[in-house]
Design a protein around this motif. Structure first.
Motif, PDB file in Angstrom:
ATOM      1  N   ALA A  39       0.751  -1.164   0.069  1.00  0.00           N
ATOM      2  CA  ALA A  39      -0.066  -0.235   0.015  1.00  0.00           C
ATOM      3  C   ALA A  39       0.812   1.320   0.105  1.00  0.00           C
ATOM      4  O   ALA A  39       0.408   2.377  -0.856  1.00  0.00           O
ATOM      5  N   ARG A  40       2.152   1.156   0.626  1.00  0.00           N
ATOM      6  CA  ARG A  40       2.866   2.496   0.843  1.00  0.00           C
ATOM      7  C   ARG A  40       3.829   2.631  -0.364  1.00  0.00           C
ATOM      8  O   ARG A  40       4.562   3.454  -0.299  1.00  0.00           O
ATOM      9  N   TRP A  41       3.970   1.524  -1.176  1.00  0.00           N
ATOM     10  CA  TRP A  41       5.034   1.395  -2.071  1.00  0.00           C
ATOM     11  C   TRP A  41       5.201   2.843  -2.919  1.00  0.00           C
ATOM     12  O   TRP A  41       6.312   3.346  -3.119  1.00  0.00           O
ATOM     13  N   SER A  42       3.880   3.296  -3.426  1.00  0.00           N
ATOM     14  CA  SER A  42       4.214   4.695  -4.398  1.00  0.00           C
ATOM     15  C   SER A  42       4.427   5.757  -3.475  1.00  0.00           C
ATOM     16  O   SER A  42       5.041   6.820  -4.295  1.00  0.00           O
ATOM     17  N   ARG A  43       4.458   5.720  -2.262  1.00  0.00           N
ATOM     18  CA  ARG A  43       5.027   6.869  -1.438  1.00  0.00           C
ATOM     19  C   ARG A  43       6.314   6.661  -0.758  1.00  0.00           C
ATOM     20  O   ARG A  43       6.985   7.798  -0.075  1.00  0.00           O
ATOM     21  N   LEU A  44       7.082   5.422  -0.888  1.00  0.00           N
ATOM     22  CA  LEU A  44       8.415   5.299  -0.359  1.00  0.00           C
ATOM     23  C   LEU A  44       9.397   5.991  -1.215  1.00  0.00           C
ATOM     24  O   LEU A  44       9.263   6.214  -2.456  1.00  0.00           O
ATOM     25  N   SER A  45      10.520   6.506  -0.428  1.00  0.00           N
ATOM     26  CA  SER A  45      11.743   7.051  -1.244  1.00  0.00           C
ATOM     27  C   SER A  45      12.336   6.099  -1.805  1.00  0.00           C
ATOM     28  O   SER A  45      12.156   4.853  -1.776  1.00  0.00           O
ATOM     29  N   THR A  46      13.225   6.509  -2.940  1.00  0.00           N
ATOM     30  CA  THR A  46      13.999   5.758  -3.533  1.00  0.00           C
ATOM     31  C   THR A  46      14.982   4.930  -2.590  1.00  0.00           C
ATOM     32  O   THR A  46      14.998   3.532  -2.906  1.00  0.00           O
ATOM     33  N   GLN A  47      15.384   5.519  -1.719  1.00  0.00           N
ATOM     34  CA  GLN A  47      16.395   4.657  -0.436  1.00  0.00           C
ATOM     35  C   GLN A  47      15.383   3.467   0.346  1.00  0.00           C
ATOM     36  O   GLN A  47      16.038   2.625   0.338  1.00  0.00           O
ATOM     37  N   GLU A  48      14.240   3.985   0.390  1.00  0.00           N
ATOM     38  CA  GLU A  48      13.249   3.061   1.146  1.00  0.00           C
ATOM     39  C   GLU A  48      12.839   1.846   0.471  1.00  0.00           C
ATOM     40  O   GLU A  48      12.710   0.774   0.609  1.00  0.00           O
ATOM     41  N   ARG A  49      12.689   2.245  -1.066  1.00  0.00           N
ATOM     42  CA  ARG A  49      12.441   1.108  -1.911  1.00  0.00           C
ATOM     43  C   ARG A  49      13.580   0.177  -2.089  1.00  0.00           C
ATOM     44  O   ARG A  49      13.605  -1.086  -2.385  1.00  0.00           O
ATOM     45  N   LYS A  50      14.808   0.614  -2.331  1.00  0.00           N
ATOM     46  CA  LYS A  50      15.900  -0.104  -2.685  1.00  0.00           C
ATOM     47  C   LYS A  50      16.267  -0.910  -1.092  1.00  0.00           C
ATOM     48  O   LYS A  50      16.573  -2.205  -1.185  1.00  0.00           O
ATOM     49  N   ALA A  51      16.079  -0.228   0.041  1.00  0.00           N
ATOM     50  CA  ALA A  51      16.260  -1.167   1.293  1.00  0.00           C
ATOM     51  C   ALA A  51      15.027  -2.359   1.214  1.00  0.00           C
ATOM     52  O   ALA A  51      15.661  -3.362   1.631  1.00  0.00           O
ATOM     53  N   LEU A  52      13.949  -2.093   1.025  1.00  0.00           N
ATOM     54  CA  LEU A  52      12.881  -3.079   0.799  1.00  0.00           C
ATOM     55  C   LEU A  52      13.178  -4.118  -0.162  1.00  0.00           C
ATOM     56  O   LEU A  52      13.074  -5.529   0.040  1.00  0.00           O
ATOM     57  N   MET A  53      13.730  -3.890  -1.512  1.00  0.00           N
ATOM     58  CA  MET A  53      14.212  -4.548  -2.358  1.00  0.00           C
ATOM     59  C   MET A  53      15.296  -5.714  -2.002  1.00  0.00           C
ATOM     60  O   MET A  53      15.319  -6.675  -2.199  1.00  0.00           O
ATOM     61  N   ASP A  54      16.166  -5.213  -1.030  1.00  0.00           N
ATOM     62  CA  ASP A  54      17.368  -5.736  -0.788  1.00  0.00           C
ATOM     63  C   ASP A  54      16.869  -6.901   0.346  1.00  0.00           C
ATOM     64  O   ASP A  54      17.381  -7.773   0.631  1.00  0.00           O
ATOM     65  N   ALA A  55      15.945  -6.368   1.030  1.00  0.00           N
ATOM     66  CA  ALA A  55      15.157  -7.377   1.851  1.00  0.00           C
ATOM     67  C   ALA A  55      14.251  -8.676   1.547  1.00  0.00           C
ATOM     68  O   ALA A  55      14.107  -9.483   2.228  1.00  0.00           O
ATOM     69  N   LEU A  56      13.695  -8.496   0.521  1.00  0.00           N
ATOM     70  CA  LEU A  56      12.774  -9.376  -0.155  1.00  0.00           C
ATOM     71  C   LEU A  56      13.204 -10.830  -0.287  1.00  0.00           C
ATOM     72  O   LEU A  56      12.630 -11.605   0.051  1.00  0.00           O
ATOM     73  N   PRO A  57      14.400 -11.136  -0.836  1.00  0.00           N
ATOM     74  CA  PRO A  57      14.985 -12.320  -1.101  1.00  0.00           C
ATOM     75  C   PRO A  57      14.902 -13.173   0.213  1.00  0.00           C
ATOM     76  O   PRO A  57      14.774 -14.388  -0.006  1.00  0.00           O
ATOM     77  N   ALA A  58      15.539 -12.579   1.236  1.00  0.00           N
ATOM     78  CA  ALA A  58      15.545 -13.350   2.674  1.00  0.00           C
ATOM     79  C   ALA A  58      14.103 -13.983   3.187  1.00  0.00           C
ATOM     80  O   ALA A  58      13.942 -14.880   3.610  1.00  0.00           O
ATOM     81  N   ARG A  59      13.129 -12.961   2.660  1.00  0.00           N
ATOM     82  CA  ARG A  59      11.647 -13.423   3.122  1.00  0.00           C
ATOM     83  C   ARG A  59      11.203 -14.590   2.195  1.00  0.00           C
ATOM     84  O   ARG A  59      10.190 -15.296   2.972  1.00  0.00           O
ATOM     85  N   ALA A  60      11.737 -14.869   1.086  1.00  0.00           N
ATOM     86  CA  ALA A  60      11.481 -15.998   0.486  1.00  0.00           C
ATOM     87  C   ALA A  60      11.348 -17.474   1.425  1.00  0.00           C
ATOM     88  O   ALA A  60      10.584 -18.214   1.222  1.00  0.00           O
ATOM     89  N   ASP A  61      12.217 -17.353   2.190  1.00  0.00           N
ATOM     90  CA  ASP A  61      12.619 -18.639   2.883  1.00  0.00           C
ATOM     91  C   ASP A  61      11.354 -19.071   3.701  1.00  0.00           C
ATOM     92  O   ASP A  61      11.322 -19.945   4.440  1.00  0.00           O
ATOM     93  N   GLN A  62      10.835 -17.554   4.573  1.00  0.00           N
ATOM     94  CA  GLN A  62       9.838 -17.667   5.374  1.00  0.00           C
ATOM     95  C   GLN A  62       8.544 -18.516   4.672  1.00  0.00           C
ATOM     96  O   GLN A  62       7.656 -18.980   5.231  1.00  0.00           O
TER      97      GLN A  62
END
Length: 76
Positions: A39-62
């Motif tokens: 829901a917040r994606w369109s309002r995230l800064s570039t830095q916030e988006r990059k940090a989130l994208m970096d975190a996503l692969p680790a979540r796949a294991d969950q």
């Protein structure tokens, strides 16, 4: 007119159009974001988006072992 006008330097959404939130983890089975992050994606800064994208692969294991892929996954 050049296509340069339409290029944007922003982090693209990780959405793959498999928009189902896992009932326990609350992560999307397609992109691994939470509903709030989606829901917040369109309002995230570039830095916030990059940090989130970096975190996503680790979540796949969950979500390992969670059924995905429709009939083929159920019958495999």
């Amino acid at each position: 007119m050049s296509d340069e006008v339409w290029r944007r330097d922003e982090v693209a959404s990780p959405c793959i159009k498999v928009c189902v939130l896992h009932p326990d983890s609350k992560l999307c089975l397609g992109c691994y974001r939470t509903g709030e992050e989606i829901a917040r994606w369109s309002r995230l800064s570039t830095q916030e988006r990059k940090a989130l994208m970096d975190a996503l692969p680790a979540r796949a294991d969950q979500l390992k072992g969670v059924r995905k892929g429709g009939r083929r996954a159920r019958t495999a």
